[in-house]
Scaffold this active site. Sequence first.
Site, PDB file in Angstrom:
ATOM      1  N   CYS A  95       0.836  -1.069   0.035  1.00 32.74           N
ATOM      2  CA  CYS A  95       0.039  -0.159   0.042  1.00 32.74           C
ATOM      3  C   CYS A  95       0.850   1.271   0.159  1.00 32.74           C
ATOM      4  CB  CYS A  95      -0.936  -0.073   1.198  1.00 32.74           C
ATOM      5  SG  CYS A  95      -1.953   1.384   1.314  1.00 32.74           S
ATOM      6  N   GLY A  96       0.512   2.119  -0.852  1.00 31.50           N
ATOM      7  CA  GLY A  96       1.481   3.340  -0.895  1.00 31.50           C
ATOM      8  C   GLY A  96       0.739   4.701  -0.304  1.00 31.50           C
TER       9      GLY A  96
END
Length: 273
Positions: free
Chosen positions: A118-119
Amino acid sequence: MATEEDLPVVLPPTYTRQKVYRWPSGETVDDAIADEVPISITYNGISHVVMMASPELLEEFAVGFSLSERIIPDISHIYDIQVKEGCGNGLVVEMEISPRCFFKLKEHRRSMVGRTGCGICGVESLKNVELKPEPLEHTYQFDMNFYQPAMKYFEQVQKVGQVTGSTHAMLAFTPDGEFLGGTEDVGRHVALDKLIGMRAMKKWGPTVVFLSSRASYEMVQKAAVTGIEILFAISAPTNRALRLAKKCDLTLCAFCRDNRANIYNAPERLLNL
Protein backbone atom coordinates in the site's frame (compact mmCIF):
# COMPACT_ATOMS: atom_id res chain seq x y z
CA MET A 1 23.43 -6.52 -22.85
CA ALA A 2 25.53 -7.64 -19.88
CA THR A 3 26.09 -11.34 -19.29
CA GLU A 4 24.92 -13.07 -16.11
CA GLU A 5 28.47 -12.90 -14.77
CA ASP A 6 28.49 -9.12 -15.28
CA LEU A 7 25.27 -8.53 -13.34
CA PRO A 8 25.34 -5.97 -10.54
CA VAL A 9 24.91 -7.39 -7.08
CA VAL A 10 21.22 -7.96 -6.31
CA LEU A 11 20.20 -8.73 -2.74
CA PRO A 12 16.91 -10.67 -2.65
CA PRO A 13 14.66 -10.91 0.38
CA THR A 14 15.25 -13.81 2.74
CA TYR A 15 12.72 -16.53 3.33
CA THR A 16 12.06 -19.34 5.77
CA ARG A 17 10.90 -22.92 5.39
CA GLN A 18 7.76 -24.32 6.98
CA LYS A 19 6.02 -27.67 6.86
CA VAL A 20 2.64 -27.50 5.11
CA TYR A 21 -0.10 -30.04 4.47
CA ARG A 22 -1.23 -30.31 0.86
CA TRP A 23 -4.83 -31.04 0.13
CA PRO A 24 -6.09 -33.29 -1.36
CA SER A 25 -2.87 -35.30 -1.91
CA GLY A 26 -2.21 -35.55 1.84
CA GLU A 27 1.48 -34.76 1.41
CA THR A 28 3.48 -32.89 4.04
CA VAL A 29 6.16 -30.81 2.33
CA ASP A 30 8.49 -27.89 2.97
CA ASP A 31 7.14 -24.56 1.74
CA ALA A 32 9.11 -21.32 1.32
CA ILE A 33 7.66 -18.27 3.09
CA ALA A 34 9.00 -14.79 2.30
CA ASP A 35 10.05 -12.68 5.29
CA GLU A 36 7.95 -9.61 6.10
CA VAL A 37 8.74 -7.26 8.98
CA PRO A 38 7.62 -3.81 10.15
CA ILE A 39 10.08 -1.12 9.11
CA SER A 40 9.90 2.24 10.88
CA ILE A 41 11.45 5.34 9.28
CA THR A 42 12.27 8.19 11.62
CA TYR A 43 13.45 11.68 10.74
CA ASN A 44 15.58 13.60 13.23
CA GLY A 45 14.31 11.42 16.07
CA ILE A 46 10.60 11.57 15.20
CA SER A 47 8.81 8.48 13.83
CA HIS A 48 7.15 9.20 10.52
CA VAL A 49 5.98 5.96 8.93
CA VAL A 50 5.80 2.20 9.47
CA MET A 51 5.68 -0.06 6.44
CA MET A 52 5.63 -3.83 6.10
CA ALA A 53 8.56 -4.87 3.93
CA SER A 54 11.31 -7.36 3.27
CA PRO A 55 14.25 -6.72 5.62
CA GLU A 56 16.91 -5.95 2.97
CA LEU A 57 18.23 -2.78 1.31
CA LEU A 58 16.66 -0.68 4.04
CA GLU A 59 18.92 2.33 3.53
CA GLU A 60 17.94 2.32 -0.14
CA PHE A 61 14.29 2.03 0.88
CA ALA A 62 14.51 5.00 3.23
CA VAL A 63 16.30 7.13 0.64
CA GLY A 64 13.84 6.19 -2.11
CA PHE A 65 10.83 6.77 0.11
CA SER A 66 12.18 10.18 1.14
CA LEU A 67 12.65 11.16 -2.51
CA SER A 68 9.39 9.76 -3.86
CA GLU A 69 7.41 11.38 -1.04
CA ARG A 70 9.21 14.70 -1.62
CA ILE A 71 10.48 14.80 1.94
CA ILE A 72 13.87 15.70 0.48
CA PRO A 73 14.67 17.14 -2.97
CA ASP A 74 17.93 15.17 -3.30
CA ILE A 75 20.24 13.01 -1.18
CA SER A 76 22.47 15.93 -0.22
CA HIS A 77 19.81 16.69 2.42
CA ILE A 78 20.46 13.34 4.14
CA TYR A 79 23.16 13.73 6.79
CA ASP A 80 23.07 10.23 8.30
CA ILE A 81 21.27 6.87 8.04
CA GLN A 82 21.38 4.06 10.57
CA VAL A 83 19.43 0.80 10.65
CA LYS A 84 18.70 -0.52 14.15
CA GLU A 85 16.62 -3.23 15.77
CA GLY A 86 13.18 -2.13 16.88
CA CYS A 87 10.39 -3.55 19.00
CA GLY A 88 8.14 -6.35 17.86
CA ASN A 89 10.86 -7.96 15.73
CA GLY A 90 10.84 -4.85 13.57
CA LEU A 91 13.62 -2.62 12.32
CA VAL A 92 14.09 1.13 12.54
CA VAL A 93 15.78 3.28 9.91
CA GLU A 94 16.93 6.45 11.65
CA MET A 95 17.57 9.34 9.28
CA GLU A 96 19.00 12.75 9.97
CA ILE A 97 17.92 15.28 7.35
CA SER A 98 18.56 18.96 6.84
CA PRO A 99 16.75 21.41 9.14
CA ARG A 100 14.96 22.92 6.13
CA CYS A 101 13.52 19.58 5.04
CA PHE A 102 12.65 18.58 8.60
CA PHE A 103 10.81 21.85 9.19
CA LYS A 104 8.84 21.30 5.99
CA LEU A 105 8.09 17.72 7.01
CA LYS A 106 6.69 18.79 10.37
CA GLU A 107 4.26 21.10 8.56
CA HIS A 108 2.91 18.20 6.54
CA ARG A 109 3.02 15.41 9.10
CA ARG A 110 1.53 12.10 8.14
CA SER A 111 0.82 9.25 10.49
CA MET A 112 0.87 6.23 8.24
CA VAL A 113 0.91 2.54 9.02
CA GLY A 114 1.21 0.82 5.64
CA ARG A 115 -0.10 -2.58 4.77
CA THR A 116 1.92 -4.68 2.37
CA GLY A 117 1.82 -3.15 -1.10
CA CYS A 118 0.00 0.00 0.00
CA GLY A 119 1.38 3.35 -0.99
CA ILE A 120 -1.07 5.82 0.55
CA CYS A 121 -2.58 4.09 3.60
CA GLY A 122 -3.09 6.44 6.53
CA VAL A 123 -2.73 9.73 4.70
CA GLU A 124 -4.52 12.25 6.90
CA SER A 125 -6.17 14.15 4.07
CA LEU A 126 -7.16 13.15 0.54
CA LYS A 127 -5.47 16.29 -0.76
CA ASN A 128 -2.14 14.80 0.40
CA VAL A 129 -2.55 11.79 -1.89
CA GLU A 130 -1.54 13.78 -4.97
CA LEU A 131 1.98 15.18 -5.04
CA LYS A 132 1.32 16.84 -8.44
CA PRO A 133 4.58 16.06 -10.26
CA GLU A 134 5.75 18.51 -12.89
CA PRO A 135 5.58 17.41 -16.56
CA LEU A 136 8.63 15.37 -17.50
CA GLU A 137 11.04 16.55 -20.15
CA HIS A 138 11.93 14.26 -23.05
CA THR A 139 15.61 13.71 -22.27
CA TYR A 140 16.11 10.09 -23.38
CA GLN A 141 14.63 7.26 -25.44
CA PHE A 142 14.59 3.46 -25.17
CA ASP A 143 15.23 1.19 -28.14
CA MET A 144 12.59 -1.56 -28.17
CA ASN A 145 15.20 -3.95 -29.57
CA PHE A 146 16.36 -4.14 -25.93
CA TYR A 147 12.85 -4.87 -24.62
CA GLN A 148 12.86 -8.68 -24.78
CA PRO A 149 16.39 -9.09 -23.35
CA ALA A 150 15.42 -6.70 -20.53
CA MET A 151 12.36 -8.79 -19.62
CA LYS A 152 14.57 -11.82 -19.03
CA TYR A 153 16.29 -10.06 -16.13
CA PHE A 154 13.24 -10.66 -13.94
CA GLU A 155 14.53 -14.22 -13.63
CA GLN A 156 17.83 -12.87 -12.26
CA VAL A 157 16.25 -10.51 -9.73
CA GLN A 158 13.04 -12.21 -8.58
CA LYS A 159 14.76 -15.18 -6.94
CA VAL A 160 12.58 -15.35 -3.84
CA GLY A 161 9.44 -14.69 -5.86
CA GLN A 162 10.16 -17.77 -7.91
CA VAL A 163 10.32 -19.85 -4.72
CA THR A 164 7.57 -18.22 -2.64
CA GLY A 165 5.30 -16.54 -5.19
CA SER A 166 4.95 -13.52 -2.90
CA THR A 167 7.39 -10.81 -3.98
CA HIS A 168 7.63 -8.10 -6.61
CA ALA A 169 10.74 -7.12 -8.54
CA MET A 170 11.85 -3.82 -10.08
CA LEU A 171 14.51 -3.55 -12.78
CA ALA A 172 16.51 -0.53 -13.92
CA PHE A 173 18.21 -0.10 -17.31
CA THR A 174 20.04 2.58 -19.21
CA PRO A 175 18.43 3.81 -22.44
CA ASP A 176 21.00 1.58 -24.23
CA GLY A 177 19.65 -1.52 -22.51
CA GLU A 178 22.42 -1.96 -19.93
CA PHE A 179 21.15 -3.54 -16.72
CA LEU A 180 21.85 -1.23 -13.80
CA GLY A 181 20.34 -3.16 -10.89
CA GLY A 182 17.19 -4.61 -9.40
CA THR A 183 15.26 -4.92 -6.15
CA GLU A 184 12.78 -7.43 -4.75
CA ASP A 185 10.31 -6.98 -1.92
CA VAL A 186 7.00 -8.30 -0.62
CA GLY A 187 5.52 -4.85 -1.31
CA ARG A 188 5.58 -3.40 -4.81
CA HIS A 189 5.75 0.20 -3.56
CA VAL A 190 8.61 -0.67 -1.24
CA ALA A 191 10.45 -2.47 -4.05
CA LEU A 192 10.15 0.63 -6.23
CA ASP A 193 11.28 2.93 -3.41
CA LYS A 194 14.31 0.68 -2.91
CA LEU A 195 15.13 0.97 -6.61
CA ILE A 196 14.68 4.76 -6.51
CA GLY A 197 16.98 4.92 -3.49
CA MET A 198 19.55 2.68 -5.16
CA ARG A 199 19.41 4.90 -8.24
CA ALA A 200 20.10 8.03 -6.19
CA MET A 201 22.85 6.48 -4.07
CA LYS A 202 24.65 4.99 -7.09
CA LYS A 203 24.10 8.18 -9.12
CA TRP A 204 22.57 6.45 -12.11
CA GLY A 205 21.65 8.70 -15.01
CA PRO A 206 18.61 8.31 -17.29
CA THR A 207 16.75 5.23 -16.12
CA VAL A 208 14.14 2.95 -17.70
CA VAL A 209 12.19 0.93 -15.10
CA PHE A 210 10.41 -2.41 -15.43
CA LEU A 211 7.82 -3.42 -12.79
CA SER A 212 6.63 -6.94 -12.02
CA SER A 213 3.37 -5.43 -10.77
CA ARG A 214 0.44 -3.45 -12.14
CA ALA A 215 0.93 0.21 -12.96
CA SER A 216 -1.01 1.80 -10.12
CA TYR A 217 -1.36 5.53 -9.52
CA GLU A 218 1.22 5.47 -6.75
CA MET A 219 3.78 3.67 -8.92
CA VAL A 220 3.42 6.20 -11.72
CA GLN A 221 3.58 9.04 -9.21
CA LYS A 222 6.79 7.73 -7.60
CA ALA A 223 8.40 7.44 -11.03
CA ALA A 224 7.31 10.89 -12.18
CA VAL A 225 8.32 12.62 -8.94
CA THR A 226 11.85 11.20 -9.20
CA GLY A 227 12.34 11.95 -12.90
CA ILE A 228 11.88 8.46 -14.35
CA GLU A 229 10.45 9.01 -17.84
CA ILE A 230 9.80 5.44 -19.07
CA LEU A 231 7.88 2.75 -17.17
CA PHE A 232 7.08 -0.82 -18.22
CA ALA A 233 4.64 -2.87 -16.10
CA ILE A 234 3.89 -6.57 -16.41
CA SER A 235 0.28 -6.14 -15.34
CA ALA A 236 -2.48 -3.62 -16.05
CA PRO A 237 -2.58 0.12 -15.50
CA THR A 238 -5.37 1.82 -13.60
CA ASN A 239 -7.41 4.67 -15.04
CA ARG A 240 -6.04 7.11 -12.48
CA ALA A 241 -2.47 6.02 -13.24
CA LEU A 242 -3.03 6.60 -16.94
CA ARG A 243 -4.46 10.06 -16.33
CA LEU A 244 -1.41 10.95 -14.26
CA ALA A 245 0.95 9.54 -16.91
CA LYS A 246 -0.70 11.74 -19.53
CA LYS A 247 -0.59 14.77 -17.26
CA CYS A 248 3.10 14.20 -16.50
CA ASP A 249 3.95 13.08 -20.05
CA LEU A 250 5.42 9.82 -18.76
CA THR A 251 5.88 6.94 -21.20
CA LEU A 252 3.70 4.16 -19.81
CA CYS A 253 3.59 0.58 -21.11
CA ALA A 254 1.67 -2.25 -19.48
CA PHE A 255 0.61 -5.86 -20.03
CA CYS A 256 4.28 -6.42 -20.86
CA ARG A 257 4.86 -10.01 -21.91
CA ASP A 258 7.24 -11.83 -24.23
CA ASN A 259 7.55 -9.75 -27.40
CA ARG A 260 4.41 -7.68 -26.76
CA ALA A 261 3.18 -4.74 -24.73
CA ASN A 262 0.44 -2.13 -24.68
CA ILE A 263 1.76 1.42 -25.04
CA TYR A 264 -0.59 3.84 -23.31
CA ASN A 265 1.23 7.15 -23.47
CA ALA A 266 4.17 9.03 -24.99
CA PRO A 267 5.36 6.39 -27.50
CA GLU A 268 7.78 8.93 -28.99
CA ARG A 269 10.33 7.93 -26.32
CA LEU A 270 10.39 4.40 -27.76
CA LEU A 271 12.51 3.61 -30.80
CA ASN A 272 11.92 0.82 -33.36
CA LEU A 273 8.28 0.20 -32.50
